[in-house]
Enzyme design. Structure first.
Site, PDB file in Angstrom:
ATOM      1  N   GLY A 266      50.922  28.014  39.938  1.00 54.40           N
ATOM      2  CA  GLY A 266      51.226  27.829  38.644  1.00 54.40           C
ATOM      3  C   GLY A 266      52.560  28.451  38.286  1.00 54.40           C
ATOM      4  O   GLY A 266      53.396  28.639  39.238  1.00 54.40           O
TER       5      GLY A 266
ATOM      6  N   CYS B 168      50.437  45.211  35.060  1.00 52.55           N
ATOM      7  CA  CYS B 168      49.932  45.784  36.202  1.00 52.55           C
ATOM      8  C   CYS B 168      50.723  45.238  37.497  1.00 52.55           C
ATOM      9  O   CYS B 168      51.415  45.867  38.050  1.00 52.55           O
ATOM     10  CB  CYS B 168      48.474  45.768  36.445  1.00 52.55           C
ATOM     11  SG  CYS B 168      47.571  46.852  35.231  1.00 52.55           S
TER      12      CYS B 168
ATOM     13  N   ARG C 122      53.119  41.669  27.628  1.00 52.22           N
ATOM     14  CA  ARG C 122      53.860  42.245  28.834  1.00 52.22           C
ATOM     15  C   ARG C 122      54.350  41.688  30.069  1.00 52.22           C
ATOM     16  O   ARG C 122      53.414  40.961  30.890  1.00 52.22           O
ATOM     17  CB  ARG C 122      53.267  43.820  29.231  1.00 52.22           C
ATOM     18  CG  ARG C 122      53.548  44.944  28.057  1.00 52.22           C
ATOM     19  CD  ARG C 122      52.752  46.076  28.484  1.00 52.22           C
ATOM     20  NE  ARG C 122      51.234  45.988  28.741  1.00 52.22           N
ATOM     21  CZ  ARG C 122      50.225  46.715  29.212  1.00 52.22           C
ATOM     22  NH1 ARG C 122      50.953  47.718  29.793  1.00 52.22           N
ATOM     23  NH2 ARG C 122      49.141  46.493  29.341  1.00 52.22           N
TER      24      ARG C 122
HETATM   25  C1  UDX Z   1      45.245  43.097  37.330  1.00 48.51           C
HETATM   26  C2  UDX Z   1      43.840  43.370  38.306  1.00 48.51           C
HETATM   27  O1  UDX Z   1      43.228  42.139  38.647  1.00 48.51           O
HETATM   28  C3  UDX Z   1      43.014  44.486  38.145  1.00 48.51           C
HETATM   29  O2  UDX Z   1      42.131  44.732  39.220  1.00 48.51           O
HETATM   30  C4  UDX Z   1      43.998  45.730  37.764  1.00 48.51           C
HETATM   31  O3  UDX Z   1      43.212  46.823  37.529  1.00 48.51           O
HETATM   32  C5  UDX Z   1      45.146  45.485  36.747  1.00 48.51           C
HETATM   33  O4  UDX Z   1      45.809  44.305  37.145  1.00 48.51           O
HETATM   34  P1  UDX Z   1      45.260  42.069  34.900  1.00 48.51           P
HETATM   35  O5  UDX Z   1      46.759  42.208  34.971  1.00 48.51           O
HETATM   36  O6  UDX Z   1      44.360  42.094  33.733  1.00 48.51           O
HETATM   37  O7  UDX Z   1      44.586  42.529  36.145  1.00 48.51           O
HETATM   38  O8  UDX Z   1      45.325  40.491  35.291  1.00 48.51           O
HETATM   39  P2  UDX Z   1      44.643  39.321  36.540  1.00 48.51           P
HETATM   40  O9  UDX Z   1      43.463  38.657  36.235  1.00 48.51           O
HETATM   41  O10 UDX Z   1      44.574  40.264  37.691  1.00 48.51           O
HETATM   42  O11 UDX Z   1      45.857  38.351  36.649  1.00 48.51           O
HETATM   43  C6  UDX Z   1      47.125  38.681  36.471  1.00 48.51           C
HETATM   44  C7  UDX Z   1      48.145  37.733  36.490  1.00 48.51           C
HETATM   45  O12 UDX Z   1      47.854  36.788  37.597  1.00 48.51           O
HETATM   46  C8  UDX Z   1      48.027  37.064  35.502  1.00 48.51           C
HETATM   47  O13 UDX Z   1      49.415  36.596  34.732  1.00 48.51           O
HETATM   48  C9  UDX Z   1      47.443  35.486  35.748  1.00 48.51           C
HETATM   49  O14 UDX Z   1      47.831  34.306  35.164  1.00 48.51           O
HETATM   50  C10 UDX Z   1      47.954  35.414  37.295  1.00 48.51           C
HETATM   51  N1  UDX Z   1      46.973  34.630  38.149  1.00 48.51           N
HETATM   52  C11 UDX Z   1      45.797  35.014  38.273  1.00 48.51           C
HETATM   53  C12 UDX Z   1      47.557  33.456  38.692  1.00 48.51           C
HETATM   54  O15 UDX Z   1      48.736  33.073  38.443  1.00 48.51           O
HETATM   55  N2  UDX Z   1      46.844  33.050  39.520  1.00 48.51           N
HETATM   56  C13 UDX Z   1      45.589  33.169  39.908  1.00 48.51           C
HETATM   57  O16 UDX Z   1      44.972  32.504  40.745  1.00 48.51           O
HETATM   58  C14 UDX Z   1      45.093  34.468  39.328  1.00 48.51           C
END
Ligand code: UDX
Length: 437
Positions: free
Chosen positions: A252, A259, A328
């Site tokens: 996507g 993070c 963010r």
């Molecule tokens: C992440 C880690 O998963 C977590 O373990 C750590 O402690 C902090 O960083 P978070 O930032 O809450 O957590 O989000 P996460 O669910 O990991 O998604 C991160 C980004 O990746 C989002 O923008 C999401 O849209 C994107 N993503 C996720 C994708 O584009 N494709 C995917 O298949 C999964």
């Protein structure tokens, strides 16, 4: 046990309430009076499912304060302040340093200081020089919580990681933290004890792996776009291999948030400082692939609409992921801003992110061409195109025919590959996915 939690952002506030849920008496400390006031009143200062309820449930054991001296009564002190990205890409340690500096005068012999913040390798070793003279112990216990699942991830983590000093101090620290987490450990949660450097690396390594997985599938999306292949079917097919797994293979507009982007950049910066930059140079490609996803949406819209000047575009999604109000490094908001800079009139809709985005849009000087709302029907009314930028459930469940009847042109760019493309095409839409037709 009596516990203090320094820093009450997403990580610290959820950790404080979760520790109270485990039966401890907890004081949460933060330098931001507005945040503390809100938490003290039992009102979550950010959107996190289940957190409001937890705050209320634990109110009798949970207090909040702005002065560090309130930590003096506690015996275990969690440091959960932010480590944002500095201008050179490295992690900014200002908050961690000042938290330790502020805490040290209030430490007593036998206290345990537990670092939770994501830090560059070598930080715990460095900070132990300030903590050890107080006869308190220091350990590092990284947090892996995901926004949107923060409460669940804190109370039922996949694993607990303890970074400890060498020798008997390590055993003592481990025993104290085991007592804090007794209820979690009783559920057979794996607990891994290691040295400081390894514990610090675990966190950034995990986030780098996740970022790499997402950028890998986004690279496949770029490849699929020029061949007519479907990246979604490709992800399904390779995901059945249990060595690969289907999770984090959703192509996507890429990853954002507080993070993943900053952690990979901080990881690269620290590796370069340590003379092993080459080992992590692939993470620069991971970052580049990720940032290219944001321009891809603008390119697709330009292909479809010609010049974007004077066009009206609806963007569904502002937060970096669903069930969060966190903007963010949000790919959704970046895309909306780029579209506005290209001359389009943009209306961005998000159930939660619409409000926090306004200040940033104002700062960017884009208020005249980019507005936000929580009403996604209003956003799409009269629009020449709709971009799906954050996969909120409410967007995925929309009826394509209803939405089509509100728009000037039936064009949808599915930046999260989350719509039923057949249903949208059947409703007369021109559908453009990310690496899938
Ligand atoms: C992440 C880690 O998963 C977590 O373990 C750590 O402690 C902090 O960083 P978070 O930032 O809450 O957590 O989000 P996460 O669910 O990991 O998604 C991160 C980004 O990746 C989002 O923008 C999401 O849209 C994107 N993503 C996720 C994708 O584009 N494709 C995917 O298949 C999964």
């Amino acid at each position: 046990m009596k516990i203090s939690v320094i820093g009450c952002g997403y990580l610290g506030a959820v950790h404080a309430a979760s520790m109270a849920e485990l039966g401890h008496e907890v004081i949460g400390i933060d330098v931001d009076p507005a945040r503390i006031e809100s938490l003290q009143q039992g009102i979550a200062p950010f959107h996190e499912p289940g957190f409001d309820a937890l705050l209320k449930k634990t109110a009798s054991r949970l207090t909040f304060a702005t002065d560090m001296s309130s930590a003096a009564d506690a015996n275990v002190h969690f440091v959960a302040v932010g480590t944002p990205q500095a201008a050179d890409g490295s992690a900014d340690m200002t908050f961690v340093n000042s938290a330790i500096e502020g805490l040290v005068p209030h430490l007593s012999e036998g206290d345990l200081v537990v670092g939770k913040s994501t830090v560059p390798v070598g930080t715990a070793e460095r900070l132990s020089a300030s903590v050890t003279p107080t006869a308190a112990l220091l350990m590092w216990n990284p947090e892996f919580l995901r926004e949107g699942f923060a409460v669940e991830d804190t109370l039922s983590p996949d694993r607990l990681v303890y970074g400890v000093p060498e020798g008997t101090d390590g055993d003592t620290a481990t025993a104290v933290l085991d007592e804090v987490y007794a209820e979690i450990l009783a559920k057979d949660t794996p607990r891994l004890v290691m040295n400081f450097a390894t514990a610090e690396l675990v966190k950034v390594a995990a986030n780098s792996f996740l970022a790499t997985k997402i950028s890998f599938i986004n690279a496949m999306a770029e490849r699929a776009d020029v061949t007519g292949a479907s990246v979604t079917q490709l992800a399904d097919a390779i995901g059945y291999d249990t060595r690969i797994g289907r999770r984090f293979l959703n192509a996507g507009i890429g990853f954002g948030g507080g993070c993943l982007p900053k952690d990979i950049r901080g990881f690269i910066a620290r590796a370069e400082e340590l003379g092993v930059g080459k080992a992590l140079s692939f993470l620069k490609d991971v970052d580049d692939i990720n940032m290219r996803r944001r321009t891809r949406v603008v390119d697709v819209l330009t292909e479809e609409l010609g010049s974007l000047d004077g066009k009206t575009i609806a963007v569904w999604g502002i937060s970096f992921k669903p069930d969060s109000d966190d903007i963010r490094d949000s790919p959704a908001l970046d895309i909306a801003e780029s579209l506005a800079r290209s001359g389009a009139t943009v209306v961005s809709a998000d159930p939660e992110g619409w409000k926090p985005a306004q200040a940033r849009i104002e700062r960017a000087g884009l208020s005249a061409s980019l507005t936000t709302t929580d009403n996604h029907h209003a956003a799409v009314t009269g629009a020449d195109a709709l971009v799906i930028a954050t996969e909120w459930k409410v967007f995925q469940e929309e009826d394509a025919t209803t939405i089509g009847s509100l728009m000037a042109q039936k064009l949808v760019v599915d930046g999260r590959n989350c719509l039923d493309s057949d249903a949208w095409k059947a409703a007369g839409f021109r559908y453009r996915g990310m690496g899938r037709a």
